[in-house]
Design an enzyme around this catalytic site. Structure first.
Site, PDB file in Angstrom:
ATOM      1  N   TYR A 227      -1.640  12.594 -56.935  1.00 24.53           N
ATOM      2  CA  TYR A 227      -0.483  12.838 -57.724  1.00 24.53           C
ATOM      3  C   TYR A 227      -0.411  14.285 -57.883  1.00 24.53           C
ATOM      4  CZ  TYR A 227       3.910  11.950 -60.309  1.00 24.53           C
ATOM      5  OH  TYR A 227       5.113  11.994 -60.643  1.00 24.53           O
TER       6      TYR A 227
ATOM      7  N   PRO B 134       9.860   7.316 -52.497  1.00 23.76           N
ATOM      8  CA  PRO B 134       9.815   8.692 -53.390  1.00 23.76           C
ATOM      9  C   PRO B 134       8.854   8.325 -54.538  1.00 23.76           C
ATOM     10  CG  PRO B 134      12.094   7.528 -53.844  1.00 23.76           C
ATOM     11  CD  PRO B 134      11.328   6.883 -52.630  1.00 23.76           C
TER      12      PRO B 134
ATOM     13  N   LYS C 156       6.161  12.498 -53.093  1.00 20.27           N
ATOM     14  CA  LYS C 156       5.461  13.566 -52.159  1.00 20.27           C
ATOM     15  C   LYS C 156       6.581  14.089 -51.085  1.00 20.27           C
ATOM     16  CE  LYS C 156       1.248  13.046 -53.661  1.00 20.27           C
ATOM     17  NZ  LYS C 156       1.449  14.122 -54.594  1.00 20.27           N
TER      18      LYS C 156
ATOM     19  N   HIS D  85       3.731  19.789 -66.585  1.00 14.19           N
ATOM     20  CA  HIS D  85       3.183  18.359 -67.071  1.00 14.19           C
ATOM     21  C   HIS D  85       2.017  18.017 -67.058  1.00 14.19           C
ATOM     22  CE1 HIS D  85       7.764  16.365 -67.433  1.00 14.19           C
ATOM     23  NE2 HIS D  85       7.551  17.547 -68.203  1.00 14.19           N
TER      24      HIS D  85
ATOM     25  N   TYR E 244       6.383   5.553 -65.339  1.00 13.41           N
ATOM     26  CA  TYR E 244       6.722   4.591 -64.330  1.00 13.41           C
ATOM     27  C   TYR E 244       6.320   3.308 -64.833  1.00 13.41           C
ATOM     28  CZ  TYR E 244       6.193   8.497 -60.764  1.00 13.41           C
ATOM     29  OH  TYR E 244       6.188   9.580 -60.027  1.00 13.41           O
TER      30      TYR E 244
HETATM   31  C1  FAD Z   1      18.747  10.785 -51.209  1.00  7.29           C
HETATM   32  C2  FAD Z   1      17.261  11.311 -51.187  1.00  7.29           C
HETATM   33  C3  FAD Z   1      16.518  11.100 -52.649  1.00  7.29           C
HETATM   34  C4  FAD Z   1      15.165  11.925 -52.773  1.00  7.29           C
HETATM   35  N1  FAD Z   1      14.448  11.635 -53.655  1.00  7.29           N
HETATM   36  C5  FAD Z   1      13.410  12.269 -53.683  1.00  7.29           C
HETATM   37  C6  FAD Z   1      12.367  12.340 -54.926  1.00  7.29           C
HETATM   38  O1  FAD Z   1      12.854  11.930 -56.073  1.00  7.29           O
HETATM   39  N2  FAD Z   1      11.083  12.690 -55.080  1.00  7.29           N
HETATM   40  C7  FAD Z   1      10.654  13.296 -53.674  1.00  7.29           C
HETATM   41  O2  FAD Z   1       9.548  13.785 -53.742  1.00  7.29           O
HETATM   42  N3  FAD Z   1      11.439  13.260 -52.714  1.00  7.29           N
HETATM   43  C8  FAD Z   1      12.522  12.723 -52.736  1.00  7.29           C
HETATM   44  N4  FAD Z   1      13.195  12.837 -51.674  1.00  7.29           N
HETATM   45  C9  FAD Z   1      12.651  13.313 -50.337  1.00  7.29           C
HETATM   46  C10 FAD Z   1      12.652  14.747 -50.318  1.00  7.29           C
HETATM   47  O3  FAD Z   1      14.199  15.189 -50.970  1.00  7.29           O
HETATM   48  C11 FAD Z   1      12.364  15.232 -48.841  1.00  7.29           C
HETATM   49  O4  FAD Z   1      11.265  14.827 -48.567  1.00  7.29           O
HETATM   50  C12 FAD Z   1      12.916  16.760 -48.737  1.00  7.29           C
HETATM   51  O5  FAD Z   1      14.361  17.195 -48.915  1.00  7.29           O
HETATM   52  C13 FAD Z   1      12.301  17.199 -47.326  1.00  7.29           C
HETATM   53  O6  FAD Z   1      12.821  18.348 -46.957  1.00  7.29           O
HETATM   54  P1  FAD Z   1      13.105  19.009 -45.214  1.00  7.29           P
HETATM   55  O7  FAD Z   1      13.378  20.556 -45.698  1.00  7.29           O
HETATM   56  O8  FAD Z   1      12.120  18.464 -44.471  1.00  7.29           O
HETATM   57  O9  FAD Z   1      14.623  18.064 -45.111  1.00  7.29           O
HETATM   58  P2  FAD Z   1      16.075  18.159 -45.784  1.00  7.29           P
HETATM   59  O10 FAD Z   1      15.884  18.311 -47.412  1.00  7.29           O
HETATM   60  O11 FAD Z   1      16.770  16.767 -45.414  1.00  7.29           O
HETATM   61  O12 FAD Z   1      16.665  19.246 -44.995  1.00  7.29           O
HETATM   62  C14 FAD Z   1      17.045  19.247 -43.688  1.00  7.29           C
HETATM   63  C15 FAD Z   1      18.244  20.066 -43.485  1.00  7.29           C
HETATM   64  O13 FAD Z   1      18.760  20.024 -42.102  1.00  7.29           O
HETATM   65  C16 FAD Z   1      20.097  20.110 -42.113  1.00  7.29           C
HETATM   66  N5  FAD Z   1      20.470  19.363 -40.730  1.00  7.29           N
HETATM   67  C17 FAD Z   1      20.427  18.095 -40.473  1.00  7.29           C
HETATM   68  N6  FAD Z   1      20.713  17.779 -39.000  1.00  7.29           N
HETATM   69  C18 FAD Z   1      21.121  19.115 -38.781  1.00  7.29           C
HETATM   70  C19 FAD Z   1      21.605  19.619 -37.400  1.00  7.29           C
HETATM   71  N7  FAD Z   1      21.856  18.608 -36.278  1.00  7.29           N
HETATM   72  N8  FAD Z   1      21.753  20.750 -37.227  1.00  7.29           N
HETATM   73  C20 FAD Z   1      21.430  21.678 -38.264  1.00  7.29           C
HETATM   74  N9  FAD Z   1      21.193  21.275 -39.501  1.00  7.29           N
HETATM   75  C21 FAD Z   1      20.923  20.018 -39.574  1.00  7.29           C
HETATM   76  C22 FAD Z   1      20.603  18.971 -43.164  1.00  7.29           C
HETATM   77  O14 FAD Z   1      21.862  19.330 -43.575  1.00  7.29           O
HETATM   78  C23 FAD Z   1      19.508  19.568 -44.241  1.00  7.29           C
HETATM   79  O15 FAD Z   1      20.144  20.661 -44.832  1.00  7.29           O
HETATM   80  C24 FAD Z   1      14.476  12.275 -51.325  1.00  7.29           C
HETATM   81  C25 FAD Z   1      15.363  12.387 -50.325  1.00  7.29           C
HETATM   82  C26 FAD Z   1      16.570  11.819 -50.156  1.00  7.29           C
HETATM   83  C27 FAD Z   1      17.410  11.740 -48.990  1.00  7.29           C
END
Ligand code: FAD
Length: 391
Positions: free
Chosen positions: A385, A293, A297, A73, A202
């Site tokens: 962005y 969200p 980011k 995009h 948006y």
């Molecule tokens: C419901 C929701 C909607 C979102 N929508 C958007 C969006 O539209 N746009 C955007 O930019 N961002 C969005 N985000 C944010 C984005 O998805 C996150 O920033 C991203 O997933 C971060 O990645 P991560 O790997 O740091 O964490 P996560 O994706 O949260 O991964 C963490 C992993 O650790 C695992 N874990 C947790 N505790 C333990 C433990 N004790 N032992 C072992 N494993 C464990 C979890 O199961 C998970 O698989 C959203 C977040 C949520 C929660």
């Protein structure tokens, strides 16, 4: 007792990408994940990838499907007072763009690559606990397939999201925490219908914010501002479509409806902990910071953290040099705070404030008009962005 160089807690985008980057550098890692593979691959979350994120995933050898199926995009639109105003992201940023590709797909690609390499990725690891963080050899205890295990390592990467165990293992008083709760959330739907828009819209509306997004040529992703604890039972499909029609309608354009296949409510929060390290534990991604969200980011920041962490671990592994590990938190926090500000700014500019304070509403209108009429302001939005190259 087993041993590895880097123990990674969490198989989200951060943990899986880190594992992949370390693998390319010949550094051993074990990834421990609390959930099942099916759960991780089905969790619907982010969908907008910055160009730097796509480049990193390509470097990690998992860019093939993004290049084939990701939707590039070159702009987004801001809608207010019944009119849409396009922000030409690429024109304003020397040709940079974003790619729409679901986080679920990123996670599937990374899991497939890890399993194909035959490297340890343990799903359904229970009761993960962290020990001896301040010592040279930290340890992790966990249960897997009914047996107790202990993993000794040089470094632990806490990539276990906001509710994980890693940040919680840091003794009280070490971290400084900064947070903000927003008095609204997003009701998000995934609908099996061709998106009615070519680029994200948006929309700020007197009934509340709405976002028109997409996941593929046949899947639409739409959101409505709602209460943080909104009861989904009160939102049958007809009501969701009616509200989307009201908040996003403009003359000469139609929002096409279709079957809703997923619905959820997400609360909104800003959060940062400082530093992102304690002893041999390095926090990355949502484990260390959360953004609302609106600025798209969260996922991008998580992958930036692990790029910096991988470089530091590679230097440490090659030369025993800890300089980059020592600089990790400071280096990441610069970008984290830039994105925190951008996400807060987008959020407060576009959402209906509680009580619809008329003063705040006028300020929002003034800001939106400024961003859509001043090239300097539009460029500021655009460069944030698509992702700043240097912060
Ligand atoms: C419901 C929701 C909607 C979102 N929508 C958007 C969006 O539209 N746009 C955007 O930019 N961002 C969005 N985000 C944010 C984005 O998805 C996150 O920033 C991203 O997933 C971060 O990645 P991560 O790997 O740091 O964490 P996560 O994706 O949260 O991964 C963490 C992993 O650790 C695992 N874990 C947790 N505790 C333990 C433990 N004790 N032992 C072992 N494993 C464990 C979890 O199961 C998970 O698989 C959203 C977040 C949520 C929660």
């Amino acid at each position: 007792m087993t041993r590895t160089q880097v123990a990674i807690v969490g198989a989200g985008p951060a943990g899986l990408t880190l594992g992949r980057l370390l693998e390319s550098a010949g550094i051993e890692s074990v990834i421990l994940e609390a959930r099942s593979r099916a759960y991780c691959e089905a969790r619907i979350r982010a969908g907008v990838l910055e160009q730097g994120t796509v480049d990193l995933l390509r470097d990690a050898g998992v860019g093939e499907r993004i290049d084939r199926e990701g939707l590039v995009h070159h702009g987004i639109s801001l809608q207010f007072d019944g009119e849409r105003h396009r922000i030409p992201l690429s024109d304003l940023t020397g040709g940079r763009s974003i790619v729409v590709y679901g986080q679920t797909e990123v996670v599937k690609d990374l899991i497939a690559a890890r399993l194909e390499s035959g490297l340890p990725l343990l799903f359904e690891a229970e009761g993960v606990s962290i020990h001896d963080l301040e010592a040279g050899r930290p340890r992790i205890r966990y249960r897997h397939e009914g047996a107790e295990h202990e993993l000794e390592c040089d470094v632990i990467a806490g990539c276990d999201g906001f509710h994980g165990c890693c940040r919680a293992s840091i003794p009280p008083g070490v971290l400084r925490e900064f947070s903000r709760e927003y008095p609204y959330g997003w009701l998000g739907i995934l609908a099996e219908v061709a998106p009615s828009i070519d680029e994200l819209v948006y929309a700020r509306h007197e009934r509340g914010f709405a976002l028109l997004s997409l996941r593929s040529p046949t899947l639409s992703r739409y959101y409505l501002q709602c209460a943080p604890d909104e009861n989904l039972d009160e939102w049958p499909d007809d009501r969701i479509w009616e509200e989307l029609q009201l908040r996003t309608g403009v003359a000469g354009w139609t929002l096409v409806e279709g079957p809703i296949v997923e619905k959820g409510v997400t609360g909104m929060r800003s959060y940062v902990c400082e530093p992102m390290r304690h002893g041999r534990l390095f926090l990355a991604g949502d484990a260390a910071h959360i953004v609302p969200p609106t600025g798209a980011k969260g996922l991008n920041l998580a992958l930036h953290d692990v790029r910096v962490l991988a470089e530091a671990l590679i230097r440490f592994n090659e030369r025993g040099d800890e300089t980059l590990l020592d600089a990790y938190s400071t280096e990441c926090l610069r970008r984290v705070w830039r994105c925190e500000h951008f996400s807060w700014w987008m959020t407060t500019m576009l959402h209906l404030p509680p009580g619809a304070d008329p003063f705040e509403l006028r300020l929002q209108s003034a800001q939106l008009r400024y961003v859509t009429t001043s090239p300097a302001q539009a460029r500021a939005l655009a460069e944030n962005y698509v992702g700043l190259e240097a912060v």
